[in-house]
Write a protein that holds these residues in place. Sequence first.
Motif: not given
Length: 489
Positions: A8-9, A12, A53
């Motif tokens: 996910a980073w 984000l 997210l």
Amino acid sequence: DRDVAPAAWPRLTAPAGIAALAAGVHLCVVGEFSTGAMALGLTVVPPIMVGELLAAADQRRRVQRLAAREAWLRRRLGPDARAVEPAPLTRADLVRALAQRSGGALLVVDLHGEGAAVPEGPVLTEVARRLRVGVEAQDLVARLGDTEYAVLTDVGPVLAYALGTRLLAALTEPYPRPGGVARVRVSVGLAETGGGEPEDVLRQADLARRRAVQLGRDRVEWYDAYLEEQLVRRLDLERELPGAVARGELDLVYQPVVALAERTPVGTEALLRWRSPTLGTVLPAELLPVAADLDLVGEIGRWVVDRACRQLAAWSGGGRELWMAVNVTPRELAAPDFVARTATALAAYDVSPERLVVEVAEPGVGAELSTVVARLAGLRSIGVRTALDDFRAEHASLAQLRRLPIDLLKVGPHLVRPGGDGQRPLIDVVANLADRLGVELVVEELESEGQVAGARRAGCRYGQGFALARPATAERVEAWFEEFPSAAR
């Protein structure tokens, strides 16, 4: 890797990095942040990050579901699951899958071998392969029985029917085997899943399959509520009809045949009724197809001839010499002992043979023409008269009429109506041919005085129908006869 959810980073940090870069450029150019600029940043950037997210969490759950499904398939198929084609699921698997579906359709596929043969192992192996090739990757294939399969698909009604048609075409192709080929007939039943109970959906698709079988196989049929009523009724008939003769549930009613000029009775037609204690009165149109499928036509036909001869003998006691017609099917006529059995029934009740008329309906004659001709000739040789019912007066019918040894020709009232563009009624053509062949015409289903008058104008000698007399029990017909003391054959 499809087994691992993406990190996910990256998704984000990208919005945060872009926001930081935009803030730096703004400071270099403007030198400060206004209240409006800060509010805009707080309004846009955090929702973007929250959305990323949530998307990452959803993707992670999806990967977990796919991994669980693959693990389940591997457990079912063994350690070499990646190297083999998936086997059809079981009925229990299909029920579980149906419980999770809120739309789509279920197809039930039934196989029938040549004649009474059941498709063999190699053929069934090829059937399973053709099913897998014919369905989409997301469709599920289950085996319900030795020769019955099911396909569960997500697509709507139109595409599901197209899928059923494709599978029908693929499965009816010949199957190579040593020494030749095997052929399989296929019946496909379709039902929409629609969130219903799994067992209900299975039952509906199976009822549609039964309908496809009844209509001749090699076809696709949809389920509907009316279809279910028909099939349930059919199953009730099949359950109750065996033994109806022995239980005394069959009955005859009689419709008089009238001489149109004098309006006096000359004969009657015996009409079969089944007085079932559970199903009510069942008419021949519904009874006879079931009797044919259960191979009961011969037993019922023998009862009809016997009862008709007995009634003729009873009416003879009153001095009436009327004739009686009984309906038989080409299948009944095909029995080698039909003529002999008829002669035995006449002798048992001491009835003159010419008072019995054996009728066969024209639409069923074509396929058995030579047999029908032989049996009708045999009946005439012992004195029994013969009739052709439901004559259609088409070109083939007129040509066929010359071959049939008959005494009476029964036609519907539609032949009496004038033809198009002022042409003469078709009955004129039929009457002319009948006159040359020495055959008497009977116009049936006369339901109005206008039809009766039309039949008389056309030169037809006899008629029957509600406008003349309705079918009734023997006692009521006999009471009606009393109004015509001089009536004779």
